[in-house]
Design a protein around this motif. Structure first.
Motif, PDB file in Angstrom:
ATOM      1  N   GLY B 475       0.797  -1.221   0.000  1.00 39.00           N
ATOM      2  CA  GLY B 475       0.000   0.000   0.000  1.00 39.00           C
ATOM      3  C   GLY B 475       0.833   1.276   0.000  1.00 39.00           C
ATOM      4  N   GLN B 476       2.158   1.167   0.054  1.00 35.32           N
ATOM      5  CA  GLN B 476       3.021   2.356   0.077  1.00 35.32           C
ATOM      6  C   GLN B 476       3.634   2.598  -1.297  1.00 35.32           C
ATOM      7  OE1 GLN B 476       3.293   4.180   3.049  1.00 35.32           O
ATOM      8  NE2 GLN B 476       1.685   2.734   3.614  1.00 35.32           N
ATOM      9  N   GLN B 477       4.045   3.855  -1.540  1.00 35.82           N
ATOM     10  CA  GLN B 477       4.646   4.213  -2.822  1.00 35.82           C
ATOM     11  C   GLN B 477       6.025   3.571  -2.969  1.00 35.82           C
ATOM     12  OE1 GLN B 477       3.506   6.169  -5.339  1.00 35.82           O
ATOM     13  NE2 GLN B 477       1.501   6.419  -4.402  1.00 35.82           N
ATOM     14  N   GLU B 478       6.390   3.227  -4.230  1.00 35.33           N
ATOM     15  CA  GLU B 478       7.720   2.693  -4.447  1.00 35.33           C
ATOM     16  C   GLU B 478       8.694   3.828  -4.779  1.00 35.33           C
ATOM     17  OE1 GLU B 478       5.574   1.183  -7.687  1.00 35.33           O
ATOM     18  OE2 GLU B 478       5.588   3.350  -7.596  1.00 35.33           O
ATOM     19  N   THR B 479       9.990   3.501  -4.724  1.00 33.53           N
ATOM     20  CA  THR B 479      11.019   4.453  -5.129  1.00 33.53           C
ATOM     21  C   THR B 479      11.400   4.128  -6.575  1.00 33.53           C
ATOM     22  OG1 THR B 479      11.823   4.409  -2.878  1.00 33.53           O
ATOM     23  CG2 THR B 479      13.302   5.338  -4.531  1.00 33.53           C
ATOM     24  N   ILE B 480      11.647   5.162  -7.367  1.00 29.01           N
ATOM     25  CA  ILE B 480      11.965   4.933  -8.783  1.00 29.01           C
ATOM     26  C   ILE B 480      13.349   5.506  -9.095  1.00 29.01           C
ATOM     27  CG2 ILE B 480      11.284   5.465 -11.156  1.00 29.01           C
ATOM     28  CD1 ILE B 480       8.387   5.620 -10.156  1.00 29.01           C
ATOM     29  N   ILE B 481      14.191   4.679  -9.730  1.00 32.01           N
ATOM     30  CA  ILE B 481      15.499   5.149 -10.206  1.00 32.01           C
ATOM     31  C   ILE B 481      15.480   5.095 -11.729  1.00 32.01           C
ATOM     32  CG2 ILE B 481      17.985   4.710 -10.237  1.00 32.01           C
ATOM     33  CD1 ILE B 481      17.645   3.270  -7.557  1.00 32.01           C
ATOM     34  N   GLN B 482      15.846   6.195 -12.348  1.00 33.72           N
ATOM     35  CA  GLN B 482      15.830   6.252 -13.807  1.00 33.72           C
ATOM     36  C   GLN B 482      17.266   6.226 -14.350  1.00 33.72           C
ATOM     37  OE1 GLN B 482      12.852   6.403 -15.705  1.00 33.72           O
ATOM     38  NE2 GLN B 482      14.346   5.794 -17.258  1.00 33.72           N
ATOM     39  N   TYR B 483      17.610   5.212 -15.117  1.00 36.32           N
ATOM     40  CA  TYR B 483      18.922   5.143 -15.774  1.00 36.32           C
ATOM     41  C   TYR B 483      18.785   5.676 -17.193  1.00 36.32           C
ATOM     42  CZ  TYR B 483      20.356   2.040 -11.968  1.00 36.32           C
ATOM     43  OH  TYR B 483      20.641   1.509 -10.742  1.00 36.32           O
ATOM     44  N   GLU B 484      19.774   6.411 -17.637  1.00 36.03           N
ATOM     45  CA  GLU B 484      19.730   7.013 -18.970  1.00 36.03           C
ATOM     46  C   GLU B 484      20.356   6.087 -20.008  1.00 36.03           C
ATOM     47  OE1 GLU B 484      17.985   9.690 -19.451  1.00 36.03           O
ATOM     48  OE2 GLU B 484      17.648   9.795 -17.284  1.00 36.03           O
ATOM     49  N   LYS B 485      20.135   6.431 -21.262  1.00 36.48           N
ATOM     50  CA  LYS B 485      20.643   5.632 -22.378  1.00 36.48           C
ATOM     51  C   LYS B 485      22.164   5.455 -22.257  1.00 36.48           C
ATOM     52  CE  LYS B 485      20.680   5.376 -27.400  1.00 36.48           C
ATOM     53  NZ  LYS B 485      20.368   6.055 -28.650  1.00 36.48           N
ATOM     54  N   GLY B 486      22.606   4.234 -22.351  1.00 41.65           N
ATOM     55  CA  GLY B 486      24.038   3.949 -22.327  1.00 41.65           C
ATOM     56  C   GLY B 486      24.619   3.768 -20.945  1.00 41.65           C
ATOM     57  N   ASP B 487      23.874   4.089 -19.899  1.00 48.30           N
ATOM     58  CA  ASP B 487      24.394   3.878 -18.539  1.00 48.30           C
ATOM     59  C   ASP B 487      24.676   2.391 -18.322  1.00 48.30           C
ATOM     60  OD1 ASP B 487      24.079   6.513 -18.045  1.00 48.30           O
ATOM     61  OD2 ASP B 487      22.369   6.322 -16.690  1.00 48.30           O
ATOM     62  N   LEU B 488      25.817   2.104 -17.755  1.00 51.31           N
ATOM     63  CA  LEU B 488      26.105   0.707 -17.397  1.00 51.31           C
ATOM     64  C   LEU B 488      25.474   0.449 -16.032  1.00 51.31           C
ATOM     65  CD1 LEU B 488      27.482  -2.025 -17.833  1.00 51.31           C
ATOM     66  CD2 LEU B 488      29.534  -1.080 -16.761  1.00 51.31           C
ATOM     67  N   ILE B 489      24.527  -0.455 -16.011  1.00 50.93           N
ATOM     68  CA  ILE B 489      23.800  -0.717 -14.767  1.00 50.93           C
ATOM     69  C   ILE B 489      24.440  -1.873 -14.013  1.00 50.93           C
ATOM     70  CG2 ILE B 489      21.543  -1.345 -13.802  1.00 50.93           C
ATOM     71  CD1 ILE B 489      20.397  -0.068 -16.466  1.00 50.93           C
ATOM     72  N   LYS B 490      24.848  -2.902 -14.738  1.00 49.09           N
ATOM     73  CA  LYS B 490      25.493  -4.042 -14.075  1.00 49.09           C
ATOM     74  C   LYS B 490      26.327  -4.810 -15.101  1.00 49.09           C
ATOM     75  CE  LYS B 490      25.911  -6.569 -10.311  1.00 49.09           C
ATOM     76  NZ  LYS B 490      26.361  -6.048  -9.023  1.00 49.09           N
ATOM     77  N   PHE B 491      27.452  -5.339 -14.642  1.00 47.59           N
ATOM     78  CA  PHE B 491      28.343  -6.115 -15.515  1.00 47.59           C
ATOM     79  C   PHE B 491      28.603  -7.475 -14.864  1.00 47.59           C
ATOM     80  CE2 PHE B 491      32.920  -7.155 -16.494  1.00 47.59           C
ATOM     81  CZ  PHE B 491      32.693  -7.583 -17.790  1.00 47.59           C
TER      82      PHE B 491
END
Lengths: 318, 796
Positions: B475-491
């Motif tokens: 019932g609570q709001q989530e947190t949002i993270i926005q990654y941009e084009k080309g960002d390396l998120i995980k390797f």
């Protein structure tokens, strides 16, 4: 609507290929558990029914149903300030108002309910009658085990308007429509129930003896937070075997219908959503087995639910 | 690594002190110009030989001299005397001078299963597959491999296949080197592979060579026909529910060719006839079609190009006029592969491949003023360069690099009510780069001891744009993270060592062993008890780690009766980590406005078993018997109270028998029998009443087992007469003339003894408590009773 994916897949197979037969196979793992079915609504006393879960192959006759209810528990409800122990009652010894409330919970006609003995727990102490904005904690002590749960009666959101509309090309049968403005930036969950109070000319009694729920009667605002929109519901009494296919689930022109539109907290919604999913998809291979997430701690099954209903009446005319 | 270096030194030392020559070239079929895959080139006098690769190319380096070289393929042998005192390019058209030397073939070619390092690997000829009785007359490659030990189907009507306890996503299915994500039509009743367009099928279920990767359990390599380079031809078939047509011919004689092959079912037409116009369900229908196209052209003696493509679509429609309810469910694959073969020298072969794969699934529904659309899919853009260096007969080295750009759309939803558009979030697209380098060396250390050792290094980059939802409490709001084009998120990255070995024993027997470590960067998640096109492919992300695991196997291979009978016993153990499942209670719509991986839970699994295989390849009676004993379990902390549970396709026993008998030149008969322990499933153990409803409590995961599955299929094939009598225009005498039209009738019966096999079980309740007629019962759903069918095949 998403659930339609699994329903449709199921229909494809059922339609195209399948044949079904009854089989007897070993299903291991049954453990008897206490089932708590309690609710509290604005202005009404709490009602709690206790029963035991049964093995899937256990007898399912009338006696088995009646014997599944248990007595001898100590049940209390607290609003944070006052704690009240509920009294045992049995359905053959209730006032008409209490009988109506129990009939709505169990889905059994009050007249029939008064002839059998289904026992539960309630109170006449108004200190724990439901009030908006309050949280109520239920405690059940049964055979040395303690079970607890808390629910909140959240502020209601009334419907802006309701109306009846014929389902074209039908002219005398249709659905009840409503317009809702969902409060923005807060979690909201709703339940829709209806009762046709027009008098049945054959019985001389209201067509519906109590409020009834149709398929999928609960929804939350995940997809329409802060929006104003129209929606409709079908008639839960409109699915009798004698009702022709072409008008199934429709309200009949001229009927007077009372809509009970309730709100609930998130955990109650989560339970009810899963419950109606299980009812809709039980036996469907395209759905995952759904155990219903109780809001009761201590190992019991069931639900302790607070509702804040508002009522509207609509006459089924254009 | 030291061992590999030592083996390399041993292998290269072979040619250090001798004068050598290399014979290399392509083997093709003399009548059609099709390249021959897996044909053997053998020099009996020095007992040296090699096998053509997937492009029909071979290279054999030997001491210089004059030799009689044998070319062997499919039970036939041809010989050529060649001067090999210098390097020779020798392209050979097989079938010019055929000698039916079965005995020789049995002694040499049939020993491949005991001489090679291949373990857990089975080549099936398309003729063998066509000899197996087919469901509704539609020859099916996926169904055929399910008759092999270690391979099982999910259930009758289930998508995909399961290899040695791995999930259906752990099989790398390649069509001309392009990945196929969903290899099924009609919920698994038919595979996407049209047998008329397929040349060869190779299944690797253990000891995966280093040139394959990205999947943990198996590789199913399907190679399409190239088309006749000599003349135009047409073939096809008319069946009970579908028909197919193939056209092939030269683009330029002996230079290039094309093949186009199409199929379509007519279940929709049958349904249209069966459902009256005034029925509320008159809008209900289903059909699929698919189309294969392949072009190839020889640019020069050193260069060839190939263009392969597949496009297939399933469409299910459901309509209920009374409720004004309408649903359409289309799904399908589109695949393109462009390849270039180049010979740098007679010892160095290169193949460059570019691939594109597109898989989409949609669900479009409407009722009154409400409409709802859901889409999911995958797009892969890939490229790879593979080299094969034929150092000498004792040593063949493969190395290369592979790259794939994945674009996953796990779910994209839109919903409207009249003018109101619901907030269903943005379409989630997950982008990533998957790269791998590999080297593999196949070495004959001694005449008895042979090793295929390899190393693969794979990498995976999860990159933006990407929206990460971090859930709040209920019932609570989530947190949002926005990654941009080309960002390396995980390797992620890892080394994948592979090795398989063979030690030859006397008496036509060998012992083989293998070990393979694999990383897998894509996952398949399913909400249902059976596999469906609604299952969601999901990549490795910042939250979902790559699947990884190893498999070790050991086997004893032996031939009997002058190689007429092949047999093998294999034992395996497989360990799998970072497996995914949906959390308990997840519903289909829960991943809208959310990351699907927030609904997942992670665990591990293991499988072990033994496989017994006996095959007769020659004679009037051919076929095989396969038996598998296995156990497959899963362990997830958040599922089943943290206790291990059997996988849904865990099968203790699996027996299959396939036989084909050629009575004479016109009549042949096929029989196939399968017995398998029943699948597991989760059923309610208890009932209780809450509110107005009877509800169920489900027990331990997969704790109930269905009845065993068994079935017998038979078929009879009648070939049309090959010759007709005609009057010789010159002499007036009756002469035998070969008919232009070849045809055959295939009569088949599926499920001969009408076994009611369980598709799934469910608990049903009916009646009313208080009226005394209430009943809870377990129901079994069965899909197919006995089904006879007739198919007419033709070719001219």
């Amino acid at each position: 609507m998403m659930k339609n994916i699994v329903y449709i897949g199921f229909m494809l197979f059922a339609f195209l290929f399948s044949c079904t037969k009854e089989v007897k196979i070993d299903i291991p793992g049954h453990k008897e558990k206490l089932v708590i079915d309690g609710q509290i609504e604005t202005g009404l006393p709490p009602i709690v029914l206790l029963s035991l879960s049964r093995n899937i192959y256990a007898p399912t006759d009338v006696n088995a149903f009646l014997n599944s209810f248990v007595q001898g528990a100590v049940v209390t409800v607290s609003d944070g300030n006052t704690t009240v122990q509920l009294d045992e009652f049995c359905s053959d010894n209730l006032s008409p108002a209490e009988l109506d409330q129990l009939a709505s919970i169990l889905g059994i006609e009050p007249a029939l309910l008064s002839t059998v003995s289904i026992c539960g727990y309630t109170t006449t102490n108004p200190a724990v009658f439901g009030a908006v904005g309050k949280s109520y904690t239920l405690t059940v002590n049964y055979q040395g085990e303690t079970y607890t749960s808390t629910t909140e009666i959240v502020a209601p959101t009334p419907l802006n308007s309701i109306w009846w509309k014929a389902d074209a090309p039908l002219t005398h049968h249709g659905f009840v429509w409503a317009n809702l403005s969902d409060p923005v930036n807060q979690y909201d969950a709703y339940q829709w129930e209806s009762r046709i109070i027009s008098i049945d000319t054959l019985t001389g009694a209201p067509k519906d003896a109590f409020f009834k729920k149709t398929r999928g009667p609960v929804f939350d605002d995940e997809f329409f937070d802060g929006l104003t929109f129209d929606f409709f519901y079908d008639n839960p009494s409109g699915y009798g075997e004698s009702v022709p296919d072409s008008i199934r689930g429709r309200y009949v022109y001229g009927d007077t219908v009372v809509i009970k539109f309730s709100k609930m907290d998130a955990k109650v919604y989560e339970y009810l959503e899963k419950k109606y999913t299980q009812l809709a998809t039980g036996g469907n291979p395209f759905a995952t087995p759904t155990n219903i997430p109780t809001n009761i701690e201590g190992g019991a099954l069931g639900l302790w639910a607070g509702f804040s209903p508002v009522y509207d009446t609509v006459i089924c005319v254009p | 690594m030291k061992i590999i270096l030592l083996l390399l030194i041993i292998a290269f030392s072979f040619n250090a002190f001798t004068q050598e020559s290399t014979i290399s070239g392509y083997l093709t079929d003399a009548s059609s110009g099709e390249v021959l895959i897996g044909a053997k080139v053998y020099i009996p006098s020095i007992k040296k030989g090699t096998i053509t690769n997937n492009y029909g190319f071979y290279s054999l380096t030997i001491p210089s001299g004059v030799y009689t070289v044998e070319f062997r393929f499919s039970g036939q042998i041809e010989k050529q005397k060649l001067d090999l005192t210098k390097d020779v390019r020798f392209d050979y058209e097989f079938g010019q001078d055929v000698q039916q030397l079965e005995e020789v073939v049995v002694n040499a070619h049939a020993e491949e299963n005991i001489k090679s390092t291949k373990i857990g690997q089975i080549d099936l000829k398309i003729a063998e597959i066509k000899a197996i009785p087919a469901f509704m007359g539609e020859v099916d490659i996926i169904k055929a491999i399910q008759f092999l030990p270690g391979v099982s189907s999910a259930a009758e009507g289930g998508q995909g296949f399961y290899v040695r306890g791995g999930g259906p996503d752990q099989n790398l299915v390649l069509l001309d080197e392009a990945t196929v994500y969903n290899a099924s039509h009609l919920f698994g009743f038919f595979s996407v592979f049209n047998s008329d367009a397929v040349k060869s099928v190779n299944l690797i279920k253990g000891g995966m060579p280093a040139n394959f990767g990205g999947r943990m359990s198996s590789v199913l390599e399907v190679n399409m026909n190239e088309g006749n380079k000599k003349r135009f031809g047409v073939k096809g078939g008319l069946g009970a529910i579908s028909s197919r047509l193939t056209v092939e011919g030269p683009l330029k004689k002996d230079k290039g060719s094309f093949i186009v092959s199409g199929r379509r079912t007519y279940i929709d037409l049958l349904m249209k006839a069966a459902i009256p116009e005034d029925s509320p369900f008159s809008g209900t229908s289903y059909f699929f079609y698919d189309l294969n196209l392949k072009l190839n052209y020889k640019l020069s003696d050193k260069d060839k190009i190939f263009l392969s493509s597949y496009y297939g679509k399933d469409l299910f429609s459901f309509g209920n006029k009374e409720d004004d309810f309408d649903v359409k469910m289309p799904w399908g694959n589109g695949i393109v592969a462009l390849r270039w073969n180049h010979l740098f020298s007679d010892k160095l072969f290169m193949n460059i491949t570019g691939t594109f794969t597109d898989y989409t699934f949609s669900f479009i529904s409407s009722q009154d003023q409400f409409s709802f659309t859901m889409k999911s899919g995958i797009q892969d853009w890939g490229g790879k360069v593979d080299f094969t260096y034929f150092a000498n007969p004792r040593n063949k080295i493969k190395y290369g690099v592979q790259y794939t750009h994945h674009i996953f759309t796990p779910i994209s939803v839109s919903a409207e009510s009249g003018e109101t558009v619901f907030d269903t979030g943005v379409a989630q697209k997950i982008k990533s780069h998957e790269t791998a380098f590999y080297v593999a060396d196949e070495i004959d250390v001694t005449d008895e001891f042979k090793v295929n050792a390899g190393l693969r290094y794979s990498m995976f980059h999860h990159v933006g744009p990407f929206t990460r939802y971090i859930p709040g409490a209920v019932g609570q709001q989530e947190t949002i993270i926005q990654y941009e084009k080309g960002d390396l998120i995980k390797f992620y990255h890892g080394l994948e060592p592979r090795i398989s070995m063979r030690y030859a024993l006397k008496n036509k027997a060998s012992i083989k062993a293998s070990y393979a470590y694999n990383y897998q960067y894509v996952h398949l998640t399913s909400l249902s008890a059976v596999s469906l096109p609604t299952d969601i492919w999901y990549p490795t992300t910042d939250k979902v780690k790559p699947q990884r695991g190893w498999q070790a196997s050991i086997g004893y291979f032996m031939n009997f009766l002058e190689n007429k009978l092949e047999s093998s016993v294999e034992f395996y153990y497989k360990d799998m980590r970072n497996l995914i499942e949906f959390k308990e209670g997840v519903l289909p719509g829960d991943n809208v406005n959310d990351n699907t991986d927030n609904l997942l839970t992670f665990g591990k699994g293991w499988s072990y078993g033994s496989e017994f295989f006996l095959k007769k390849k020659t004679g009037k009676l051919t076929g095989w018997v396969g038996y598998t004993w296995s156990k497959t379990e899963r362990l997830f902390e958040t599922l089943n109270d943290g206790n291990p549970f059997p996988a849904k396709y865990d099968r203790r026993h699996d027996l299959s028998i396939v036989a084909n008998y050629d009575l004479n030149k016109r009549w042949s008969f096929g029989v196939a029998f399968i017995y398998a322990t029943g699948n597991t499933l989760t059923l309610p153990t208890s009932w209780y009443v809450q509110g107005q409803d009877l509800l169920y409590e489900y027990g331990q995961r997969n704790s109930t087992r269905m009845a065993p599955y068994h079935r017998l299929d038979i078929s009879a094939t009648l070939k049309g007469k090959e010759f007709k009598e005609e009057k010789d225009p010159d002499t007036g005498e009756l002469i035998q003339v070969k008919k232009k039209l070849k045809s055959s009738w295939v009569f088949s019966v599926y499920n001969v003894y009408n076994r009611a096999n369980p598709y799934f079980l469910y608990v049903d309740n009916d009646g009313d408590f208080l009226s005394g007629d209430f009943k809870i019962s377990v129901k079994q759903v069965t899909l197919f009773p006995i089904i006879p069918s007739v198919t007419w095949n033709f070719e001219f």
